[in-house]
Design a protein around this motif. Structure first.
Motif, PDB file in Angstrom:
ATOM      1  N   LEU A   1      -1.741  13.431  -4.473  1.00  0.00           N
ATOM      2  CA  LEU A   1      -2.298  13.146  -5.780  1.00  0.00           C
ATOM      3  C   LEU A   1      -1.814  11.823  -6.342  1.00  0.00           C
ATOM      4  O   LEU A   1      -2.356  11.321  -7.315  1.00  0.00           O
ATOM      5  CB  LEU A   1      -1.958  14.284  -6.760  1.00  0.00           C
ATOM      6  N   ASN A   2      -0.796  11.243  -5.741  1.00  0.00           N
ATOM      7  CA  ASN A   2      -0.320   9.932  -6.177  1.00  0.00           C
ATOM      8  C   ASN A   2      -0.790   8.910  -5.162  1.00  0.00           C
ATOM      9  O   ASN A   2      -0.360   8.915  -4.022  1.00  0.00           O
ATOM     10  CB  ASN A   2       1.213   9.943  -6.259  1.00  0.00           C
ATOM     11  N   VAL A   3      -1.688   8.030  -5.564  1.00  0.00           N
ATOM     12  CA  VAL A   3      -2.270   7.073  -4.619  1.00  0.00           C
ATOM     13  C   VAL A   3      -1.589   5.714  -4.666  1.00  0.00           C
ATOM     14  O   VAL A   3      -2.084   4.739  -4.134  1.00  0.00           O
ATOM     15  CB  VAL A   3      -3.785   6.887  -4.910  1.00  0.00           C
ATOM     16  N   ALA A   4      -0.444   5.641  -5.332  1.00  0.00           N
ATOM     17  CA  ALA A   4       0.296   4.375  -5.373  1.00  0.00           C
ATOM     18  C   ALA A   4       0.827   4.061  -3.992  1.00  0.00           C
ATOM     19  O   ALA A   4       0.949   4.913  -3.113  1.00  0.00           O
ATOM     20  CB  ALA A   4       1.446   4.489  -6.366  1.00  0.00           C
ATOM     21  N   ALA A   5       1.174   2.796  -3.775  1.00  0.00           N
ATOM     22  CA  ALA A   5       1.706   2.377  -2.476  1.00  0.00           C
ATOM     23  C   ALA A   5       3.003   3.095  -2.186  1.00  0.00           C
ATOM     24  O   ALA A   5       3.840   3.265  -3.061  1.00  0.00           O
ATOM     25  CB  ALA A   5       1.930   0.865  -2.490  1.00  0.00           C
ATOM     26  N   GLU A   6       3.178   3.538  -0.937  1.00  0.00           N
ATOM     27  CA  GLU A   6       4.368   4.235  -0.516  1.00  0.00           C
ATOM     28  C   GLU A   6       5.162   3.355   0.439  1.00  0.00           C
ATOM     29  O   GLU A   6       4.637   2.423   1.038  1.00  0.00           O
ATOM     30  CB  GLU A   6       3.990   5.549   0.176  1.00  0.00           C
ATOM     31  N   ALA A   7       6.404   3.695   0.613  1.00  0.00           N
ATOM     32  CA  ALA A   7       7.259   2.926   1.512  1.00  0.00           C
ATOM     33  C   ALA A   7       6.834   3.089   2.958  1.00  0.00           C
ATOM     34  O   ALA A   7       7.009   2.207   3.772  1.00  0.00           O
ATOM     35  CB  ALA A   7       8.713   3.355   1.331  1.00  0.00           C
ATOM     36  N   LYS A   8       6.238   4.239   3.266  1.00  0.00           N
ATOM     37  CA  LYS A   8       5.834   4.497   4.638  1.00  0.00           C
ATOM     38  C   LYS A   8       4.413   5.037   4.651  1.00  0.00           C
ATOM     39  O   LYS A   8       4.069   5.872   3.843  1.00  0.00           O
ATOM     40  CB  LYS A   8       6.773   5.511   5.291  1.00  0.00           C
ATOM     41  N   SER A   9       3.588   4.563   5.550  1.00  0.00           N
ATOM     42  CA  SER A   9       2.203   4.999   5.622  1.00  0.00           C
ATOM     43  C   SER A   9       2.066   6.269   6.448  1.00  0.00           C
ATOM     44  O   SER A   9       2.778   6.469   7.427  1.00  0.00           O
ATOM     45  CB  SER A   9       1.366   3.903   6.284  1.00  0.00           C
TER      46      SER A   9
ATOM     47  N   LYS B   1       0.310   8.583   9.277  1.00  0.00           N
ATOM     48  CA  LYS B   1      -0.180   8.190  10.593  1.00  0.00           C
ATOM     49  C   LYS B   1      -1.681   7.950  10.545  1.00  0.00           C
ATOM     50  O   LYS B   1      -2.434   8.754  10.029  1.00  0.00           O
ATOM     51  CB  LYS B   1       0.143   9.280  11.616  1.00  0.00           C
ATOM     52  N   ARG B   2      -2.123   6.828  11.089  1.00  0.00           N
ATOM     53  CA  ARG B   2      -3.542   6.497  11.086  1.00  0.00           C
ATOM     54  C   ARG B   2      -4.288   7.293  12.146  1.00  0.00           C
ATOM     55  O   ARG B   2      -3.740   7.604  13.209  1.00  0.00           O
ATOM     56  CB  ARG B   2      -3.746   5.009  11.362  1.00  0.00           C
ATOM     57  N   SER B   3      -5.551   7.557  11.860  1.00  0.00           N
ATOM     58  CA  SER B   3      -6.401   8.210  12.850  1.00  0.00           C
ATOM     59  C   SER B   3      -7.457   7.252  13.393  1.00  0.00           C
ATOM     60  O   SER B   3      -8.233   7.618  14.274  1.00  0.00           O
ATOM     61  CB  SER B   3      -7.099   9.426  12.230  1.00  0.00           C
ATOM     62  N   ARG B   4      -7.515   6.014  12.863  1.00  0.00           N
ATOM     63  CA  ARG B   4      -8.465   5.001  13.330  1.00  0.00           C
ATOM     64  C   ARG B   4      -7.877   3.626  13.046  1.00  0.00           C
ATOM     65  O   ARG B   4      -6.954   3.504  12.223  1.00  0.00           O
ATOM     66  CB  ARG B   4      -9.817   5.167  12.633  1.00  0.00           C
ATOM     67  N   PRO B   5      -8.360   2.579  13.699  1.00  0.00           N
ATOM     68  CA  PRO B   5      -7.826   1.238  13.437  1.00  0.00           C
ATOM     69  C   PRO B   5      -7.944   0.877  11.962  1.00  0.00           C
ATOM     70  O   PRO B   5      -8.842   1.365  11.265  1.00  0.00           O
ATOM     71  CB  PRO B   5      -8.714   0.348  14.313  1.00  0.00           C
ATOM     72  N   PRO B   6      -7.077   0.008  11.457  1.00  0.00           N
ATOM     73  CA  PRO B   6      -7.063  -0.296  10.023  1.00  0.00           C
ATOM     74  C   PRO B   6      -8.238  -1.131   9.530  1.00  0.00           C
ATOM     75  O   PRO B   6      -8.467  -1.211   8.328  1.00  0.00           O
ATOM     76  CB  PRO B   6      -5.745  -1.054   9.835  1.00  0.00           C
TER      77      PRO B   6
ATOM     78  N   VAL C   1      -2.877   0.407  14.989  1.00  0.00           N
ATOM     79  CA  VAL C   1      -1.530   0.068  14.540  1.00  0.00           C
ATOM     80  C   VAL C   1      -1.272   0.710  13.184  1.00  0.00           C
ATOM     81  O   VAL C   1      -2.190   0.949  12.409  1.00  0.00           O
ATOM     82  CB  VAL C   1      -1.331  -1.460  14.449  1.00  0.00           C
ATOM     83  N   GLU C   2      -0.006   0.988  12.889  1.00  0.00           N
ATOM     84  CA  GLU C   2       0.335   1.591  11.599  1.00  0.00           C
ATOM     85  C   GLU C   2       0.254   0.565  10.477  1.00  0.00           C
ATOM     86  O   GLU C   2      -0.394   0.785   9.466  1.00  0.00           O
ATOM     87  CB  GLU C   2       1.746   2.202  11.669  1.00  0.00           C
ATOM     88  N   ALA C   3       0.943  -0.574  10.640  1.00  0.00           N
ATOM     89  CA  ALA C   3       0.973  -1.603   9.599  1.00  0.00           C
ATOM     90  C   ALA C   3       0.095  -2.777  10.025  1.00  0.00           C
ATOM     91  O   ALA C   3       0.287  -3.343  11.102  1.00  0.00           O
ATOM     92  CB  ALA C   3       2.399  -2.069   9.342  1.00  0.00           C
TER      93      ALA C   3
ATOM     94  N   LYS D   1      -0.863  -3.560   3.494  1.00  0.00           N
ATOM     95  CA  LYS D   1      -0.818  -3.462   4.954  1.00  0.00           C
ATOM     96  C   LYS D   1      -0.936  -2.035   5.477  1.00  0.00           C
ATOM     97  O   LYS D   1      -1.262  -1.818   6.635  1.00  0.00           O
ATOM     98  CB  LYS D   1       0.447  -4.121   5.493  1.00  0.00           C
ATOM     99  N   TRP D   2      -0.681  -1.024   4.602  1.00  0.00           N
ATOM    100  CA  TRP D   2      -0.810   0.365   5.036  1.00  0.00           C
ATOM    101  C   TRP D   2      -2.220   0.906   4.782  1.00  0.00           C
ATOM    102  O   TRP D   2      -2.534   2.012   5.191  1.00  0.00           O
ATOM    103  CB  TRP D   2       0.194   1.251   4.308  1.00  0.00           C
ATOM    104  N   GLU D   3      -3.048   0.141   4.087  1.00  0.00           N
ATOM    105  CA  GLU D   3      -4.363   0.624   3.680  1.00  0.00           C
ATOM    106  C   GLU D   3      -5.396   0.474   4.794  1.00  0.00           C
ATOM    107  O   GLU D   3      -5.173  -0.229   5.784  1.00  0.00           O
ATOM    108  CB  GLU D   3      -4.832  -0.123   2.424  1.00  0.00           C
TER     109      GLU D   3
END
Length: 325
Positions: free
Chosen positions: A191-199, A201-206, A267-269, A304-306
């Motif tokens: 519920l908090n969509v602010a940037a986090e220190a860690k992203s 895990k991605r399920s598709r390329p960024p 990639v994650e970041a 970079k996590w988006e």
């Protein structure tokens, strides 16, 4: 903590039978995994018919649901809207109803909006603005709103299940604080969509894209797509290179749904910088006004996590783009 979620529970979250089936087949998922799997399933695996099924499961904004197979879903929708309409006048509701009729006549489906935290006036304003969209654009906007609703419902589903675990554990181990910590982590994570220190895990390329041919209202198949990143001490500027070069990241061709294959590694970041997606429109549409289309956009350190979904809506004499999800 990974949890088993049944197909019926997933359908209450989304409204699409195919979405619910695919989510159940994904097996036990943690709350974070569930959100990312849901996004991938909704935007990459189900089709437009499934989108429309989910839309139709909602009651019209401001209305009470009629009996249906998925009535739990409809009642949840009304509950989410209740705060916005608690003090709304009859005349205001009638105006909204009139605009809903106009909207459905134009687009063929009801107005979909994530009502959580929205007032009646805000939703009516949004409806009037979106009414001006082209149908193919509005379909995507509605799909993105549906995913916002689905994510909130998934968060609540995991929160409710964690509470049951908490109550069960407290009867045998009153001093345990782990269930409470789990609930806080689940709610805070979704519920908090602010940037986090860690992203997560991605399920598709960024970076992803798709192409829609608005001249015929269908996905554009077979369009060559190139993704590049700017390499240089300074960024590119209008009218000249700026002391650098564009370096290739990846290439692909759009499939039958107009979506490109992977343009980069998973990639994650994402490295911050300036990116360019180019489309070989001349090969797809010989004689069109634009022999190619290039879309340039920037990714900052905080982004970079988006995920960056940058689609192309193309016709022989015009094109548009936007940042999707």
């Amino acid at each position: 903590m990974a949890m088993e979620i049944g197909e019926d529970e997933w359908k209450v979250c989304c409204g699409s039978s195919e979405f619910a089936k695919l989510m159940e087949m994904s097996g036990p998922l943690t709350s974070e995994e569930a959100i990312w799997t849901a996004r991938d399933t909704w935007f990459n695996l189900v089709n437009v018919t499934d989108w429309l099924e989910a839309f139709s499961a909602h009651p019209q904004i401001g209305n009470t649901p009629s009996p249906s197979i998925n009535s739990d879903f409809a009642r949840r929708s009304v509950s989410e809207q209740s705060t916005a309409f608690a003090t709304t006048s009859a005349s205001a509701l009638q105006e909204l109803a009139d605009w809903n009729v106009r909207y459905k006549q134009k687009f063929g489906f009801i107005f979909i909006i994530c009502a959580s935290g929205r007032t009646h006036a805000e939703m009516l304003h949004e409806l009037k603005e979106r009414y001006e969209n082209r149908p193919i654009v509005e379909l995507e906007v509605a799909a993105m709103e549906q995913m916002k609703i689905t994510e909130l419902r998934i968060a609540k589903l995991y929160s409710d299940k964690a509470r049951v675990v908490s109550e069960t554990d407290s009867s045998s181990s009153p001093i345990s604080t782990k269930p409470q910590e789990d609930r806080l982590r689940i709610i805070g994570g979704h519920l908090n969509v602010a940037a986090e220190a860690k992203s997560p895990k991605r399920s598709r390329p960024p970076i992803t894209t798709h192409v829609l041919d608005v001249s015929c209202g269908a996905p554009a198949t077979g369009v060559e797509v190139h993704l590049e990143v700017w390499s240089g001490t300074t960024g590119p500027s209008f009218g000249h290179g700026g002391g650098g070069v564009w370096s290739s990241v990846g290439t692909s061709v759009t499939d039958k749904d107009g979506r490109s294959g992977p343009l980069m590694d998973l990639v994650e970041a994402l490295n911050p910088g300036t990116y360019r997606i180019s489309f070989n429109t001349a090969k797809y549409c010989p004689g069109c006004f634009f022999p190619y289309v290039s879309i340039v956009f920037q990714v900052t350190e905080s982004q970079k996590w988006e995920h960056f979904h940058v689609p192309l809506l193309l016709s022989p004499f015009s094109f548009t783009t936007y940042r999707g999800s």
